[in-house]
Design a protein around this motif. Structure first.
Motif, PDB file in Angstrom:
ATOM      1  N   PRO A  19      55.487   7.663  31.873  1.00 26.89           N
ATOM      2  CA  PRO A  19      54.670   8.379  30.888  1.00 26.89           C
ATOM      3  C   PRO A  19      53.294   8.330  31.273  1.00 26.89           C
ATOM      4  O   PRO A  19      52.497   9.254  30.950  1.00 26.89           O
ATOM      5  CB  PRO A  19      55.101   7.789  29.436  1.00 26.89           C
ATOM      6  N   TYR A  20      52.791   7.381  31.919  1.00 23.17           N
ATOM      7  CA  TYR A  20      51.182   7.314  32.191  1.00 23.17           C
ATOM      8  C   TYR A  20      51.026   8.313  33.467  1.00 23.17           C
ATOM      9  O   TYR A  20      49.870   9.057  32.970  1.00 23.17           O
ATOM     10  CB  TYR A  20      51.128   5.724  32.916  1.00 23.17           C
ATOM     11  N   PHE A  21      51.952   8.567  34.241  1.00 28.66           N
ATOM     12  CA  PHE A  21      51.750   9.530  35.313  1.00 28.66           C
ATOM     13  C   PHE A  21      51.919  11.117  34.769  1.00 28.66           C
ATOM     14  O   PHE A  21      51.168  11.967  35.341  1.00 28.66           O
ATOM     15  CB  PHE A  21      52.301   9.520  36.725  1.00 28.66           C
ATOM     16  N   VAL A  22      52.651  11.127  33.833  1.00 28.96           N
ATOM     17  CA  VAL A  22      52.901  12.453  33.106  1.00 28.96           C
ATOM     18  C   VAL A  22      51.639  12.951  32.535  1.00 28.96           C
ATOM     19  O   VAL A  22      51.341  14.047  32.799  1.00 28.96           O
ATOM     20  CB  VAL A  22      54.327  12.522  31.994  1.00 28.96           C
ATOM     21  N   GLU A  23      51.235  11.773  31.755  1.00 22.95           N
ATOM     22  CA  GLU A  23      49.758  12.094  31.062  1.00 22.95           C
ATOM     23  C   GLU A  23      48.692  12.631  32.041  1.00 22.95           C
ATOM     24  O   GLU A  23      48.011  13.326  32.020  1.00 22.95           O
ATOM     25  CB  GLU A  23      49.262  10.901  29.954  1.00 22.95           C
ATOM     26  N   TYR A  24      48.819  11.723  33.110  1.00 21.07           N
ATOM     27  CA  TYR A  24      47.647  12.049  34.200  1.00 21.07           C
ATOM     28  C   TYR A  24      47.881  13.556  34.835  1.00 21.07           C
ATOM     29  O   TYR A  24      46.881  14.248  34.896  1.00 21.07           O
ATOM     30  CB  TYR A  24      47.968  11.004  35.287  1.00 21.07           C
ATOM     31  N   VAL A  26      49.457  16.143  33.317  1.00 19.85           N
ATOM     32  CA  VAL A  26      48.924  16.888  32.268  1.00 19.85           C
ATOM     33  C   VAL A  26      47.286  17.087  32.065  1.00 19.85           C
ATOM     34  O   VAL A  26      46.832  18.337  32.065  1.00 19.85           O
ATOM     35  CB  VAL A  26      49.369  16.614  30.844  1.00 19.85           C
ATOM     36  N   HIS A  27      46.759  16.075  32.120  1.00 20.83           N
ATOM     37  CA  HIS A  27      44.910  16.088  32.128  1.00 20.83           C
ATOM     38  C   HIS A  27      44.537  16.956  33.241  1.00 20.83           C
ATOM     39  O   HIS A  27      43.511  17.497  33.290  1.00 20.83           O
ATOM     40  CB  HIS A  27      44.554  14.754  31.624  1.00 20.83           C
ATOM     41  N   GLU A  28      44.969  16.372  34.477  1.00 19.73           N
ATOM     42  CA  GLU A  28      44.575  17.148  35.613  1.00 19.73           C
ATOM     43  C   GLU A  28      44.883  18.693  35.670  1.00 19.73           C
ATOM     44  O   GLU A  28      43.785  19.398  35.860  1.00 19.73           O
ATOM     45  CB  GLU A  28      45.376  16.639  36.886  1.00 19.73           C
ATOM     46  N   ALA A  29      45.887  18.878  34.918  1.00 20.44           N
ATOM     47  CA  ALA A  29      46.392  20.578  34.866  1.00 20.44           C
ATOM     48  C   ALA A  29      45.212  21.266  34.074  1.00 20.44           C
ATOM     49  O   ALA A  29      45.226  22.411  34.020  1.00 20.44           O
ATOM     50  CB  ALA A  29      47.932  20.797  34.334  1.00 20.44           C
ATOM     51  N   THR A  30      44.784  20.417  32.940  1.00 21.36           N
ATOM     52  CA  THR A  30      43.899  21.295  32.004  1.00 21.36           C
ATOM     53  C   THR A  30      42.716  22.041  32.667  1.00 21.36           C
ATOM     54  O   THR A  30      42.345  22.882  32.000  1.00 21.36           O
ATOM     55  CB  THR A  30      43.272  20.248  30.927  1.00 21.36           C
ATOM     56  N   ALA A  31      42.320  21.477  33.701  1.00 26.58           N
ATOM     57  CA  ALA A  31      41.298  21.987  34.775  1.00 26.58           C
ATOM     58  C   ALA A  31      41.540  23.572  34.844  1.00 26.58           C
ATOM     59  O   ALA A  31      40.604  24.478  34.858  1.00 26.58           O
ATOM     60  CB  ALA A  31      40.952  21.357  35.870  1.00 26.58           C
ATOM     61  N   LEU A  32      42.957  23.522  35.049  1.00 25.04           N
ATOM     62  CA  LEU A  32      43.417  25.072  35.568  1.00 25.04           C
ATOM     63  C   LEU A  32      43.220  26.157  34.209  1.00 25.04           C
ATOM     64  O   LEU A  32      42.829  27.274  34.231  1.00 25.04           O
ATOM     65  CB  LEU A  32      44.988  25.134  35.849  1.00 25.04           C
ATOM     66  N   ALA A  76      44.506  25.088  23.257  1.00 24.62           N
ATOM     67  CA  ALA A  76      45.245  23.610  23.246  1.00 24.62           C
ATOM     68  C   ALA A  76      44.753  23.066  24.603  1.00 24.62           C
ATOM     69  O   ALA A  76      44.381  21.915  24.703  1.00 24.62           O
ATOM     70  CB  ALA A  76      46.764  24.024  23.220  1.00 24.62           C
ATOM     71  N   GLY A  77      44.786  23.788  25.772  1.00 24.90           N
ATOM     72  CA  GLY A  77      44.662  23.001  27.007  1.00 24.90           C
ATOM     73  C   GLY A  77      43.334  22.617  27.076  1.00 24.90           C
ATOM     74  O   GLY A  77      42.891  21.470  27.685  1.00 24.90           O
ATOM     75  N   ALA A  78      42.349  23.413  26.766  1.00 26.86           N
ATOM     76  CA  ALA A  78      40.891  23.178  26.706  1.00 26.86           C
ATOM     77  C   ALA A  78      40.582  21.870  25.733  1.00 26.86           C
ATOM     78  O   ALA A  78      39.853  20.935  26.084  1.00 26.86           O
ATOM     79  CB  ALA A  78      39.780  24.252  26.237  1.00 26.86           C
ATOM     80  N   VAL A  79      41.260  21.776  24.625  1.00 28.62           N
ATOM     81  CA  VAL A  79      40.837  20.687  23.673  1.00 28.62           C
ATOM     82  C   VAL A  79      41.315  19.549  24.318  1.00 28.62           C
ATOM     83  O   VAL A  79      40.820  18.160  24.380  1.00 28.62           O
ATOM     84  CB  VAL A  79      41.532  20.992  22.277  1.00 28.62           C
ATOM     85  N   TYR A  83      39.374  16.048  25.377  1.00 35.49           N
ATOM     86  CA  TYR A  83      39.725  14.485  24.830  1.00 35.49           C
ATOM     87  C   TYR A  83      40.034  13.814  26.173  1.00 35.49           C
ATOM     88  O   TYR A  83      39.488  12.676  26.179  1.00 35.49           O
ATOM     89  CB  TYR A  83      41.248  14.890  24.013  1.00 35.49           C
ATOM     90  N   SER A  84      40.792  14.344  26.978  1.00 41.20           N
ATOM     91  CA  SER A  84      40.964  13.475  28.203  1.00 41.20           C
ATOM     92  C   SER A  84      39.705  13.138  29.366  1.00 41.20           C
ATOM     93  O   SER A  84      39.568  12.116  29.621  1.00 41.20           O
ATOM     94  CB  SER A  84      42.005  13.955  29.041  1.00 41.20           C
ATOM     95  N   TRP A  85      38.969  14.108  29.122  1.00 41.64           N
ATOM     96  CA  TRP A  85      37.479  13.741  29.831  1.00 41.64           C
ATOM     97  C   TRP A  85      36.849  12.825  29.020  1.00 41.64           C
ATOM     98  O   TRP A  85      36.242  12.080  29.829  1.00 41.64           O
ATOM     99  CB  TRP A  85      36.704  15.119  29.666  1.00 41.64           C
ATOM    100  N   PHE A  86      36.751  12.740  27.904  1.00 38.15           N
ATOM    101  CA  PHE A  86      35.847  11.650  27.180  1.00 38.15           C
ATOM    102  C   PHE A  86      36.863  10.232  27.199  1.00 38.15           C
ATOM    103  O   PHE A  86      36.433   9.067  26.968  1.00 38.15           O
ATOM    104  CB  PHE A  86      35.567  12.143  25.679  1.00 38.15           C
ATOM    105  N   LYS A  87      38.298  10.525  27.165  1.00 38.52           N
ATOM    106  CA  LYS A  87      39.037   9.188  27.270  1.00 38.52           C
ATOM    107  C   LYS A  87      38.879   8.364  28.427  1.00 38.52           C
ATOM    108  O   LYS A  87      38.670   7.252  28.604  1.00 38.52           O
ATOM    109  CB  LYS A  87      40.558   9.570  27.099  1.00 38.52           C
ATOM    110  N   ILE A  88      38.556   9.120  29.706  1.00 34.91           N
ATOM    111  CA  ILE A  88      38.196   8.371  30.919  1.00 34.91           C
ATOM    112  C   ILE A  88      36.780   8.188  31.095  1.00 34.91           C
ATOM    113  O   ILE A  88      36.516   7.697  32.317  1.00 34.91           O
ATOM    114  CB  ILE A  88      38.923   9.139  32.129  1.00 34.91           C
TER     115      ILE A  88
END
Lengths: 132, 122
Positions: A19-24, A26-32, A76-79, A83-88
């Motif tokens: 799940p950790y890498f799934v989240e990774y 997903v958050h990488e894909a938000t750039a697209l 949804a992707g941008a939000v 979230y993930s940008w500030f989480k890391i």
């Protein structure tokens, strides 16, 4: 030519097992999603330069149901990007020291998300002010 | 021991990535809401918010022009940097070709954006 056939472990779907890498991923894909949106915006800028008819055509295209639904998905992707940008953020910036103590990662992420919410609302207020 | 002290160009791309990621994290969700949902559906904002005269005036204003340019170009640099480094995750050992393709795409977008915005005048 060498006849060796070294074993190369397949990388197919390695990230789906954790799940950790799934989240990774997903958050990488938000750039697209962000990129897709700014390309729509870039088309708008180009259309604006082609005159009023071209611009109104772009506005009409933005009103199509397909466009509105696509923008809901992009939103949804941008939000999630925000979230993930500030989480890391606590891992990517130097430690913030407040009152002689290192600020907790959660506190840093939380404050950054508040800043992001304020920035978004400020933008809405500015657009509103210009529109009136 | 001889060391090759050629400077890396990585900090430039990382800087653009960081700036684009930050700017898009702050503003892109609200921009999608405004241009893609609220204005097309006539929600919340006054009628004619994105009318031709209003948007032209916004894009001709120095601050408006700069904002549009920063959002579009830096977001592209952010996205291609991530895409380029994600290739590794799919088992693709990205070389010079992939780098040129990714960063070239962002550069092309930046140039088109700059030319279009400058063409609108001040």
């Amino acid at each position: 030519m060498s006849t060796r056939k070294p074993y190369v472990r397949s990388m197919d779907g390695w990230w789906k097992k954790n799940p950790y890498f799934v989240e990774y991923m997903v958050h990488e894909a938000t750039a697209l999603f962000v990129a897709a949106y700014v390309l729509v915006l870039l088309v708008g800028v180009i259309r604006l330069g082609q005159g009023e008819t071209a611009w109104n055509g772009w506005l009409a295209a933005m009103q199509s149901p397909v466009s509105v639904i696509a923008h809901l998905v992009l939103l949804a992707g941008a939000v999630y990007h925000t979230y993930s940008w500030f989480k890391i953020l606590p891992m990517t910036m130097p430690p913030v020291v407040v009152g002689g103590k290192k600020m907790a990662p959660e506190a840093l992420t939380g404050s950054a998300l508040i800043v992001a919410a304020v920035a978004g609302l400020a933008l809405l207020a500015v657009v509103w002010r210009i529109a009136l | 021991m001889r060391r090759n002290l050629t400077r890396s160009n990585a900090p430039i791309f990382w800087g653009l990535f960081g700036a684009g990621g930050m700017l898009s994290a702050l503003f892109v969700p609200m921009m999608i809401f405004i241009t893609g949902i609220a204005v097309p559906l006539g929600l919340l904002l006054p009628a004619g918010t994105m009318s031709y005269p209003k948007m032209l005036a916004f894009a001709q204003n120095f601050i408006g022009k700069g904002f549009i340019f920063a959002i579009i170009s830096l977001s592209l640099w952010f996205a291609v940097h991530r895409a380029y480094h994600s290739l590794h995750e799919f088992g693709i050992h990205a070389g010079v070709g992939a780098k040129v393709l990714c960063y070239g795409f962002a550069l092309l977008g930046t140039v088109i954006c700059a030319v279009s915005l400058l063409g609108l005048g001040f």
